[in-house]
Design a protein around this motif. Structure first.
Motif, PDB file in Angstrom:
ATOM      1  N   TYR A   1       0.793  -1.231   0.000  1.00  0.00           N
ATOM      2  CA  TYR A   1       0.000   0.000   0.000  1.00  0.00           C
ATOM      3  C   TYR A   1       0.824   1.279   0.000  1.00  0.00           C
ATOM      4  CZ  TYR A   1      -3.850  -3.166   1.201  1.00  0.00           C
ATOM      5  OH  TYR A   1      -4.782  -4.175   1.208  1.00  0.00           O
ATOM      6  N   HIS A   2       2.050   1.228   0.542  1.00  0.00           N
ATOM      7  CA  HIS A   2       2.831   2.454   0.657  1.00  0.00           C
ATOM      8  C   HIS A   2       4.286   2.306   0.226  1.00  0.00           C
ATOM      9  CE1 HIS A   2      -0.447   4.556   2.649  1.00  0.00           C
ATOM     10  NE2 HIS A   2      -0.631   3.467   3.387  1.00  0.00           N
ATOM     11  N   GLY A   3       4.702   1.106  -0.155  1.00  0.00           N
ATOM     12  CA  GLY A   3       6.088   0.889  -0.544  1.00  0.00           C
ATOM     13  C   GLY A   3       6.288   0.575  -2.009  1.00  0.00           C
ATOM     14  N   GLY A   4       5.263   0.764  -2.821  1.00  0.00           N
ATOM     15  CA  GLY A   4       5.381   0.526  -4.257  1.00  0.00           C
ATOM     16  C   GLY A   4       5.162  -0.903  -4.686  1.00  0.00           C
ATOM     17  N   GLY A   5       4.845  -1.789  -3.726  1.00  0.00           N
ATOM     18  CA  GLY A   5       4.708  -3.202  -4.066  1.00  0.00           C
ATOM     19  C   GLY A   5       3.535  -3.499  -4.976  1.00  0.00           C
ATOM     20  N   LEU A   6       2.389  -2.863  -4.726  1.00  0.00           N
ATOM     21  CA  LEU A   6       1.216  -3.170  -5.541  1.00  0.00           C
ATOM     22  C   LEU A   6       1.381  -2.643  -6.965  1.00  0.00           C
ATOM     23  CD1 LEU A   6      -1.402  -4.628  -5.545  1.00  0.00           C
ATOM     24  CD2 LEU A   6      -2.550  -2.579  -4.703  1.00  0.00           C
ATOM     25  N   ASP A   7       1.994  -1.480  -7.125  1.00  0.00           N
ATOM     26  CA  ASP A   7       2.293  -0.985  -8.471  1.00  0.00           C
ATOM     27  C   ASP A   7       3.226  -1.947  -9.200  1.00  0.00           C
ATOM     28  OD1 ASP A   7       0.738   1.283  -8.185  1.00  0.00           O
ATOM     29  OD2 ASP A   7       2.396   2.538  -7.517  1.00  0.00           O
ATOM     30  N   THR A   8       4.203  -2.482  -8.469  1.00  0.00           N
ATOM     31  CA  THR A   8       5.126  -3.446  -9.062  1.00  0.00           C
ATOM     32  C   THR A   8       4.385  -4.694  -9.526  1.00  0.00           C
ATOM     33  OG1 THR A   8       6.969  -2.671  -7.699  1.00  0.00           O
ATOM     34  CG2 THR A   8       7.154  -4.882  -8.621  1.00  0.00           C
TER      35      THR A   8
END
Length: 371
Positions: A139-146
């Motif tokens: 949610y806040h570390g770029g994981g879902l975009d990745t």
């Protein structure tokens, strides 16, 4: 990874607010056209899952998504969940979503590492992130975009929709004290945990949840992992094996996810997209809380019934950690996609581990000390 346009994951509460307003201005060039509440269409979807319906926790995560989508849309957007095998086998959910056989599914990304090893990061990887750290990454570390960029190659978009917390280390018919005891052992274990166990000499099997008990009970396999005390008890694994090991180092915070066919997703009104994301968010938070509430009592029942609770030896833990890190580096050197996901994830892992050593671990060590 193909750089397709992916609609970014928004905050869950904002999705409900957007529906209530129903008159927000929308950039129609980048998002589906917003409509007023009275104009919202009737939409009926099907959701294939990887779970037997008897598991009220994991199948319950899928049910939560479906129930909340219906409630938040006033019954205008409904999704019917189907247990593993009702539409497709439990390990073919992603294929069904990708092909459009169903609009969405509820599964675990690490079941599909044969398609791309980097998919494992969407669920969990050995010696990776616990549930809270995993959510922070998404949610806040770029994981879902990745993960969205990765899933775009399959024509799918994913959203976290459940987490088991740190799992147990599996059921064994015989004690295992050293790495040599693992040699030739037939064990049900999926994902990258299976890859690591294979490197330690295990004959790895991948079976859906509904098939584990019979395989273990009849001796087709010597060991099996599933989730934790509550679900393992429901599957009756304690009746097929006596030795229960911990921790599940390969699944420190396993995320289950809603997988959506990208064309079906982009055809939804924006309000329904926000509703779906909100429902998945609720399922993600609720499942973890449910497991934490249920597992302690279930573990005590198992032990009262004769289960022998045993920690993995330091030798096995150290060998597994070394094999895990070796696997990551090898794949990063061989596969550009894996390298991109791994390096982004590794940087976040280093940062959150450093922080949690200060706050979480120091508190846990003190509060769990022997009196």
């Amino acid at each position: 990874m193909k750089r397709r346009h992916i609609i970014r994951y928004g905050a869950g509460a904002a999705g409900v607010a957007a529906l209530a307003a129903c008159n927000a201005n929308t950039d129609t060039a980048s998002a589906p056209t917003s409509t007023t509440g009275s104009d919202l269409p009737q939409v009926r979807w099907r959701m294939a899952t990887s779970w037997p319906q008897s598991l009220d926790t994991i199948f319950g995560g899928a049910q939560t998504v479906c129930d909340r989508v219906s409630a938040l849309s006033g019954g205008r957007f409904t999704i019917e969940p189907y247990a593993a095998g009702e539409i497709v086998p439990g390990l073919q959910v992603l294929d069904a979503v990708q092909s459009g056989t169903v609009e969405c599914g509820h599964s675990a990304s690490y079941y599909y590492v044969g398609k791309n090893p980097a998919l494992a990061f969407g669920t969990t990887v050995p010696f990776g992130l616990n549930a809270q750290q995993q959510n922070a990454w998404f949610y806040h570390g770029g994981g879902l975009d990745t993960m969205h960029r990765l899933y775009a190659d399959f024509g799918v978009i994913n959203f976290p929709a459940g987490n088991t917390g740190t799992q147990m280390g599996g059921w064994f018919k015989q004690p295992i004290n050293s790495v040599s005891d693992l040699q030739g052992l037939k064990m049900r274990i999926p994902g990258l945990g299976g890859e690591v166990m294979s490197r330690l000499g295990v004959n790895v099997q991948v079976l859906p949840g509904g098939e584990i008990f019979l395989a273990l009970d009849r001796g087709a396999i010597d060991a099996a992992e599933w989730v934790g005390p509550y679900d393992d008890e429901k599957l009756g694994l304690n009746d097929a094996a006596q030795y229960y090991y911990y921790p599940g180092w390969w699944e420190p915070g396993a995320t289950l996810e809603a997988q959506v066919n990208l064309q079906a997703w982009e055809s939804l009104p924006q309000e329904y997209q926000e509703i779906f994301k909100t429902a998945a968010y609720e399922a993600n938070i609720n499942m973890l809380a449910q497991y934490d509430s249920l597992n302690g009592a279930a573990l005590q029942r198992l032990m009262d019934g004769g289960t022998q609770l045993t920690p993995y030896s330091d030798e096995i833990m150290a060998a597994a950690e070394a094999a895990s890190l070796e696997f990551y580096e090898e794949n990063a050197n061989q596969d550009a996609t894996f390298k991109e996901v791994y390096e982004q994830w590794r940087t976040f892992r280093q940062e959150v581990y450093a922080w949690n050593r200060v706050n979480e671990l120091s508190f846990a060590r003190f509060s769990n000390r022997e009196s």
